[in-house]
Scaffold this motif. Sequence first.
Motif, PDB file in Angstrom:
ATOM      1  N   GLU A   2      33.125 141.444 -49.775  1.00 31.14           N
ATOM      2  CA  GLU A   2      31.925 142.229 -49.473  1.00 31.14           C
ATOM      3  C   GLU A   2      30.967 142.263 -50.649  1.00 31.14           C
ATOM      4  O   GLU A   2      29.762 142.226 -50.450  1.00 31.14           O
ATOM      5  CB  GLU A   2      32.289 143.657 -49.055  1.00 31.14           C
ATOM      6  CG  GLU A   2      32.709 143.756 -47.607  1.00 31.14           C
ATOM      7  CD  GLU A   2      32.738 145.181 -47.118  1.00 31.14           C
ATOM      8  OE1 GLU A   2      31.900 145.986 -47.553  1.00 31.14           O
ATOM      9  OE2 GLU A   2      33.607 145.468 -46.289  1.00 31.14           O
ATOM     10  N   MET A   5      29.087 139.030 -50.599  1.00 26.89           N
ATOM     11  CA  MET A   5      28.102 139.017 -49.522  1.00 26.89           C
ATOM     12  C   MET A   5      26.912 139.898 -49.876  1.00 26.89           C
ATOM     13  O   MET A   5      25.770 139.542 -49.600  1.00 26.89           O
ATOM     14  CB  MET A   5      28.743 139.471 -48.207  1.00 26.89           C
ATOM     15  CG  MET A   5      29.738 138.464 -47.689  1.00 26.89           C
ATOM     16  SD  MET A   5      30.370 138.692 -46.019  1.00 26.89           S
ATOM     17  CE  MET A   5      30.521 140.428 -45.803  1.00 26.89           C
ATOM     18  N   TYR A  16      22.277 144.541 -47.590  1.00 28.31           N
ATOM     19  CA  TYR A  16      23.551 144.398 -46.881  1.00 28.31           C
ATOM     20  C   TYR A  16      24.020 145.713 -46.278  1.00 28.31           C
ATOM     21  O   TYR A  16      24.564 145.735 -45.179  1.00 28.31           O
ATOM     22  CB  TYR A  16      24.607 143.842 -47.837  1.00 28.31           C
ATOM     23  CG  TYR A  16      25.958 143.655 -47.213  1.00 28.31           C
ATOM     24  CD1 TYR A  16      26.218 142.594 -46.360  1.00 28.31           C
ATOM     25  CD2 TYR A  16      26.998 144.550 -47.470  1.00 28.31           C
ATOM     26  CE1 TYR A  16      27.463 142.423 -45.770  1.00 28.31           C
ATOM     27  CE2 TYR A  16      28.243 144.383 -46.898  1.00 28.31           C
ATOM     28  CZ  TYR A  16      28.467 143.322 -46.047  1.00 28.31           C
ATOM     29  OH  TYR A  16      29.684 143.154 -45.467  1.00 28.31           O
ATOM     30  N   GLN A  24      27.680 142.419 -40.129  1.00 28.84           N
ATOM     31  CA  GLN A  24      28.520 142.182 -41.308  1.00 28.84           C
ATOM     32  C   GLN A  24      29.720 141.318 -40.956  1.00 28.84           C
ATOM     33  O   GLN A  24      30.071 140.409 -41.713  1.00 28.84           O
ATOM     34  CB  GLN A  24      28.981 143.514 -41.907  1.00 28.84           C
ATOM     35  CG  GLN A  24      27.880 144.300 -42.565  1.00 28.84           C
ATOM     36  CD  GLN A  24      28.332 145.652 -43.057  1.00 28.84           C
ATOM     37  OE1 GLN A  24      29.471 146.066 -42.850  1.00 28.84           O
ATOM     38  NE2 GLN A  24      27.443 146.369 -43.715  1.00 28.84           N
ATOM     39  N   LEU A  27      28.600 137.704 -40.518  1.00 25.98           N
ATOM     40  CA  LEU A  27      28.394 137.075 -41.825  1.00 25.98           C
ATOM     41  C   LEU A  27      29.719 136.728 -42.482  1.00 25.98           C
ATOM     42  O   LEU A  27      29.870 135.652 -43.068  1.00 25.98           O
ATOM     43  CB  LEU A  27      27.610 138.015 -42.751  1.00 25.98           C
ATOM     44  CG  LEU A  27      26.114 138.053 -42.553  1.00 25.98           C
ATOM     45  CD1 LEU A  27      25.499 139.144 -43.417  1.00 25.98           C
ATOM     46  CD2 LEU A  27      25.489 136.716 -42.867  1.00 25.98           C
ATOM     47  N   PHE A  31      30.667 133.101 -43.755  1.00 25.26           N
ATOM     48  CA  PHE A  31      30.932 132.877 -45.178  1.00 25.26           C
ATOM     49  C   PHE A  31      32.353 132.407 -45.423  1.00 25.26           C
ATOM     50  O   PHE A  31      32.623 131.730 -46.404  1.00 25.26           O
ATOM     51  CB  PHE A  31      30.641 134.128 -46.002  1.00 25.26           C
ATOM     52  CG  PHE A  31      29.170 134.413 -46.166  1.00 25.26           C
ATOM     53  CD1 PHE A  31      28.213 133.423 -46.000  1.00 25.26           C
ATOM     54  CD2 PHE A  31      28.730 135.680 -46.503  1.00 25.26           C
ATOM     55  CE1 PHE A  31      26.865 133.680 -46.161  1.00 25.26           C
ATOM     56  CE2 PHE A  31      27.385 135.957 -46.675  1.00 25.26           C
ATOM     57  CZ  PHE A  31      26.450 134.953 -46.500  1.00 25.26           C
TER      58      PHE A  31
END
Length: 51
Positions: A2, A5, A16, A24, A27, A31
């Motif tokens: 996190e 990110m 974010y 989230q 993503l 990722f």
Amino acid sequence: MEKKMNVLMGQIGIDYSKLTKEEQMTLLRVFNKSSMLKHRTKVGMRGKHRR
């Protein structure tokens, strides 16, 4: 992950913390496909099959 990110989103001008949980998670799934963002170590891979 996190934190990574959060930094990446900050670099492109996205807060974010304002993303929904669904955004989230999307993503995170995207990722996780990046070899540059892999956070697994040999110890973390113990018992897992290599691909």
